[in-house]
Motif scaffolding. Sequence first.
Motif, short mmCIF file in Angstrom:
data_model
loop_
_atom_site.label_atom_id
_atom_site.label_comp_id
_atom_site.label_asym_id
_atom_site.label_seq_id
_atom_site.Cartn_x
_atom_site.Cartn_y
_atom_site.Cartn_z
N PRO A 196 -9.23 8.49 -18.30
CA PRO A 196 -9.27 9.17 -19.22
C PRO A 196 -10.35 9.73 -19.65
CG PRO A 196 -9.35 6.65 -20.04
CD PRO A 196 -9.55 7.12 -18.56
N PRO A 197 -10.03 11.44 -20.40
CA PRO A 197 -11.45 11.84 -20.60
C PRO A 197 -12.98 11.24 -21.17
CG PRO A 197 -9.79 13.16 -21.70
CD PRO A 197 -9.25 11.43 -21.13
N ALA A 198 -12.57 10.19 -22.61
CA ALA A 198 -13.66 9.48 -22.90
C ALA A 198 -14.35 8.30 -22.55
CB ALA A 198 -13.66 8.63 -24.37
N LEU A 199 -13.44 8.13 -21.06
CA LEU A 199 -14.14 6.72 -20.48
C LEU A 199 -15.25 7.85 -19.04
CD1 LEU A 199 -13.93 4.09 -19.83
CD2 LEU A 199 -12.09 3.79 -18.29
N THR A 200 -15.04 8.76 -19.50
CA THR A 200 -15.22 9.81 -17.97
C THR A 200 -16.81 10.15 -18.49
OG1 THR A 200 -12.85 10.97 -16.81
CG2 THR A 200 -15.52 12.03 -17.00
N ILE A 201 -16.59 10.14 -19.20
CA ILE A 201 -17.73 10.88 -20.38
C ILE A 201 -18.92 9.62 -19.68
CG2 ILE A 201 -19.41 11.74 -22.67
CD1 ILE A 201 -16.61 13.23 -23.64
N LYS A 202 -17.94 8.39 -20.69
CA LYS A 202 -19.93 7.24 -20.75
C LYS A 202 -19.75 6.90 -19.11
CE LYS A 202 -17.50 5.19 -24.16
NZ LYS A 202 -16.01 3.22 -24.50
N ALA A 203 -18.55 7.11 -17.79
CA ALA A 203 -19.39 6.94 -16.62
C ALA A 203 -19.99 7.84 -15.83
CB ALA A 203 -17.67 6.74 -15.74
N ALA A 204 -19.53 9.02 -16.15
CA ALA A 204 -20.42 10.18 -16.22
C ALA A 204 -22.35 10.12 -16.48
CB ALA A 204 -20.22 11.46 -16.49
N LYS A 205 -22.08 9.86 -17.68
CA LYS A 205 -23.73 9.46 -18.12
C LYS A 205 -24.13 8.18 -17.83
CE LYS A 205 -26.09 8.50 -22.70
NZ LYS A 205 -26.08 7.56 -23.92
N MET A 206 -23.54 7.22 -17.35
CA MET A 206 -24.07 6.32 -17.04
C MET A 206 -24.29 6.19 -15.51
SD MET A 206 -21.45 3.08 -17.52
CE MET A 206 -21.27 2.75 -19.34
N LEU A 207 -24.35 6.73 -14.72
CA LEU A 207 -24.38 7.86 -13.32
C LEU A 207 -25.80 7.91 -13.23
CD1 LEU A 207 -20.56 7.84 -11.21
CD2 LEU A 207 -22.38 6.12 -11.04
N MET A 260 -20.06 1.18 -12.62
CA MET A 260 -20.91 2.62 -12.04
C MET A 260 -22.37 2.02 -11.07
SD MET A 260 -19.75 5.32 -13.18
CE MET A 260 -17.67 3.79 -12.73
N GLN A 261 -22.65 0.84 -12.07
CA GLN A 261 -23.81 0.28 -10.31
C GLN A 261 -22.92 0.12 -9.41
OE1 GLN A 261 -24.93 -3.34 -13.01
NE2 GLN A 261 -26.29 -1.80 -14.53
N ALA A 262 -22.46 -0.44 -9.56
CA ALA A 262 -21.68 -0.57 -7.81
C ALA A 262 -21.59 0.39 -7.01
CB ALA A 262 -20.41 -1.05 -8.02
N LEU A 263 -20.79 1.53 -7.33
CA LEU A 263 -20.84 3.31 -7.38
C LEU A 263 -22.13 3.14 -6.44
CD1 LEU A 263 -18.39 5.06 -9.14
CD2 LEU A 263 -17.84 4.34 -6.75
N ASP A 264 -23.31 3.22 -7.89
CA ASP A 264 -24.90 3.85 -7.34
C ASP A 264 -25.18 2.92 -6.51
OD1 ASP A 264 -27.46 5.01 -8.11
OD2 ASP A 264 -27.92 2.68 -8.59
N GLN A 265 -25.01 2.09 -6.12
CA GLN A 265 -25.19 0.70 -5.36
C GLN A 265 -24.86 1.22 -3.67
OE1 GLN A 265 -27.95 -1.57 -4.37
NE2 GLN A 265 -28.17 -1.28 -2.68
N ILE A 266 -23.26 1.95 -3.58
CA ILE A 266 -22.91 2.28 -2.21
C ILE A 266 -24.42 3.85 -2.26
CG2 ILE A 266 -20.71 3.34 -1.51
CD1 ILE A 266 -19.16 1.37 -3.11
N VAL A 267 -23.56 4.95 -2.87
CA VAL A 267 -24.99 4.98 -2.14
C VAL A 267 -26.65 5.35 -1.65
CG1 VAL A 267 -25.43 7.67 -3.43
CG2 VAL A 267 -23.39 7.57 -4.21
N ARG A 268 -26.54 4.35 -2.99
CA ARG A 268 -28.31 4.40 -2.61
C ARG A 268 -27.68 3.73 -1.33
NH1 ARG A 268 -31.45 5.44 -6.49
NH2 ARG A 268 -30.85 6.04 -8.58
#
Length: 161
Positions: free
Chosen positions: A45-56, A24-32
């Motif tokens: 999967p659903p649970a990991l989607t929740i975690k990834a969305a929260k981190m982003l 998620m930090q890499a995705l953030d850096q790509i956008v920034r």
Amino acid sequence: MHLDYVDIFYHHRPDPETPLEETMQALDQIVRSGKALYAGISSYPPALTIKAAKMLKELGTPCLIHQVRYNILDRVPENGLLEVLEKERIGCIVFSPLAQGVLTNRYFNGIPGDSRAAKPHGFLHPADITEEKLSITRKLNALAEKRGPIACSDVARLVIK
């Protein structure tokens, strides 16, 4: 790609060997850095989607979209993921809506030599084209033929309802 940036940069499939925070930090850096306008994920999967969305979200780069395999033969996203996407306000885009061609009449008479299933590599294998799937596809095909052609404007009205 010879582009200054892409509209959406997706992370396809979670990697169990890489911490989610790092991804998620890499995705953030790509956008920034301006290399992508938005971040997206795929096949989470659903649970990991929740975690990834929260981190982003905490990093300041919201998850814009989730790409999922979804079709009448593969309805896994209905097992919680669609609800997560709605709750998190993440868009959903489908890949493989025709199940790699299985939901067409392409395989009704066997596996054509120039088809995806005939290739030694890829995501569709001869074993994936079962009689059960072909039976479903034949029934759907018969319904479609009975209904006849449908105009794009009619499809839009059906989707909007």
